[in-house]
Design an enzyme around this catalytic site. Structure first.
Site, PDB file in Angstrom:
ATOM      1  N   GLY A  50      16.418  32.824 -24.580  1.00 31.95           N
ATOM      2  CA  GLY A  50      17.501  31.889 -24.303  1.00 31.95           C
ATOM      3  C   GLY A  50      17.901  31.187 -25.582  1.00 31.95           C
ATOM      4  O   GLY A  50      17.063  30.993 -26.469  1.00 31.95           O
ATOM      5  N   GLN A  55      21.512  24.987 -31.043  1.00 32.91           N
ATOM      6  CA  GLN A  55      20.393  25.548 -31.795  1.00 32.91           C
ATOM      7  C   GLN A  55      20.843  26.391 -32.990  1.00 32.91           C
ATOM      8  O   GLN A  55      20.015  26.787 -33.811  1.00 32.91           O
ATOM      9  CB  GLN A  55      19.514  26.412 -30.890  1.00 32.91           C
ATOM     10  CG  GLN A  55      18.784  25.609 -29.843  1.00 32.91           C
ATOM     11  CD  GLN A  55      17.881  26.506 -29.037  1.00 32.91           C
ATOM     12  OE1 GLN A  55      18.334  27.168 -28.106  1.00 32.91           O
ATOM     13  NE2 GLN A  55      16.615  26.561 -29.378  1.00 32.91           N
ATOM     14  N   CYS A  97      10.054  26.604 -27.510  1.00 34.59           N
ATOM     15  CA  CYS A  97      11.460  26.497 -27.906  1.00 34.59           C
ATOM     16  C   CYS A  97      11.596  27.006 -29.334  1.00 34.59           C
ATOM     17  O   CYS A  97      10.780  26.657 -30.188  1.00 34.59           O
ATOM     18  CB  CYS A  97      11.896  25.038 -27.816  1.00 34.59           C
ATOM     19  SG  CYS A  97      13.593  24.757 -28.325  1.00 34.59           S
ATOM     20  N   LEU A  98      12.624  27.810 -29.578  1.00 38.21           N
ATOM     21  CA  LEU A  98      12.847  28.325 -30.931  1.00 38.21           C
ATOM     22  C   LEU A  98      13.049  27.179 -31.918  1.00 38.21           C
ATOM     23  O   LEU A  98      12.748  27.315 -33.102  1.00 38.21           O
ATOM     24  CB  LEU A  98      14.085  29.236 -30.957  1.00 38.21           C
ATOM     25  CG  LEU A  98      14.000  30.543 -30.154  1.00 38.21           C
ATOM     26  CD1 LEU A  98      15.351  31.232 -30.140  1.00 38.21           C
ATOM     27  CD2 LEU A  98      12.917  31.457 -30.711  1.00 38.21           C
ATOM     28  N   HIS A 139      16.021  24.766 -19.260  1.00 37.66           N
ATOM     29  CA  HIS A 139      15.745  24.539 -20.681  1.00 37.66           C
ATOM     30  C   HIS A 139      17.043  24.557 -21.507  1.00 37.66           C
ATOM     31  O   HIS A 139      17.291  23.674 -22.320  1.00 37.66           O
ATOM     32  CB  HIS A 139      14.758  25.614 -21.169  1.00 37.66           C
ATOM     33  CG  HIS A 139      14.341  25.488 -22.599  1.00 37.66           C
ATOM     34  ND1 HIS A 139      13.060  25.147 -22.966  1.00 37.66           N
ATOM     35  CD2 HIS A 139      15.026  25.645 -23.756  1.00 37.66           C
ATOM     36  CE1 HIS A 139      12.991  25.107 -24.291  1.00 37.66           C
ATOM     37  NE2 HIS A 139      14.166  25.419 -24.789  1.00 37.66           N
ATOM     38  N   GLU A 140      17.885  25.575 -21.252  1.00 36.14           N
ATOM     39  CA  GLU A 140      19.117  25.706 -22.035  1.00 36.14           C
ATOM     40  C   GLU A 140      20.137  24.621 -21.668  1.00 36.14           C
ATOM     41  O   GLU A 140      20.828  24.103 -22.541  1.00 36.14           O
ATOM     42  CB  GLU A 140      19.739  27.105 -21.867  1.00 36.14           C
ATOM     43  CG  GLU A 140      18.849  28.268 -22.296  1.00 36.14           C
ATOM     44  CD  GLU A 140      18.167  28.083 -23.647  1.00 36.14           C
ATOM     45  OE1 GLU A 140      18.756  27.458 -24.551  1.00 36.14           O
ATOM     46  OE2 GLU A 140      17.028  28.543 -23.789  1.00 36.14           O
ATOM     47  N   HIS A 143      19.341  21.549 -23.488  1.00 35.14           N
ATOM     48  CA  HIS A 143      19.796  21.586 -24.887  1.00 35.14           C
ATOM     49  C   HIS A 143      21.236  21.091 -25.023  1.00 35.14           C
ATOM     50  O   HIS A 143      21.573  20.370 -25.957  1.00 35.14           O
ATOM     51  CB  HIS A 143      19.749  23.019 -25.431  1.00 35.14           C
ATOM     52  CG  HIS A 143      18.449  23.402 -26.074  1.00 35.14           C
ATOM     53  ND1 HIS A 143      17.908  22.718 -27.139  1.00 35.14           N
ATOM     54  CD2 HIS A 143      17.585  24.409 -25.821  1.00 35.14           C
ATOM     55  CE1 HIS A 143      16.764  23.293 -27.506  1.00 35.14           C
ATOM     56  NE2 HIS A 143      16.544  24.318 -26.714  1.00 35.14           N
TER      57      HIS A 143
HETATM   58 ZN   LIG Z   1      14.918  25.512 -26.689  1.00 34.70          ZN
END
Ligand SMILES: [Zn+2]
Length: 183
Positions: A50, A55, A97-98, A139-140, A143
């Site tokens: 995702g 991000q 999370c990236l 999660h997304e 963000h």
């Molecule tokens: Zn994330």
């Protein structure tokens, strides 16, 4: 000839774009389609399932998800201006999370969620996801509202992570390293 998608570096914790409520998408044009393609390519390059536009430093309400990681092209999801309209049940599991690289924490989320969003053409749709997909949608969407998953952890756990990150920042080791360069 097909255009090569652009691979963006991932923005990591400490950048204010991750704390910012992203602007709604209002133009559903060719540029948005390109950005969506670039986001899928950037997500795969980062080994993620995702990715939200903030991000990659773009403060827009756009997120992409593929919990199968290229296995099933039909499972590619694009969410523009998503709103969570229903949450059911509970699931507990690891989440990462990236933008918070190398950390992974146990986090309880809803087991099943329904999201209302627009596709790249601007058409509204509803999607219900369970388990990992529910987690990814939540999660997304977080963000896009300027929220990281660590904001859901206990203050104790969150502060511990923040302290560790601060140390890495001081040492100059808090940088995004693409998986290809880690290998
Ligand atoms: Zn994330």
């Amino acid at each position: 000839m097909a255009r090569q998608p652009k691979i963006y570096p991932i923005v990591i914790y400490g950048d204010p774009v991750l704390d910012t409520y992203a602007a709604p998408i209002t133009k559903f044009d060719a540029e948005l389609k390109q950005l969506t393609e670039d986001m899928f390519a950037s997500m795969y390059a980062a080994h993620g399932v995702g990715l939200a536009a903030p991000q990659i430093g773009i403060s827009k309400q756009l997120a992409v998800i593929d919990i199968t990681f290229k296995e099933d092209p039909k499972s590619k999801i694009v969410l523009c201006n998503p709103e969570i309209i229903k949450k059911e049940g509970k699931q507990s599991g690891g989440e990462g999370c990236l933008s918070v690289p190398d950390f992974r924490e146990n986090l309880t989320r809803a087991k099943k969620v329904t999201v209302r969003a627009q596709d790249v053409e601007g058409k509204w749709f509803e999607l219900t996801g369970e388990d990992l997909l529910a987690r990814a949608i939540l999660h997304e969407t977080d963000h896009l509202h300027g929220k990281l998953y660590i904001s859901h952890l206990s203050a104790l756990k969150r502060d511990l992570i923040k302290r560790k990150i601060k140390k890495l920042q001081k040492a100059g080791d808090w940088v995004y390293v693409p998986p290809a360069e880690k290998e």
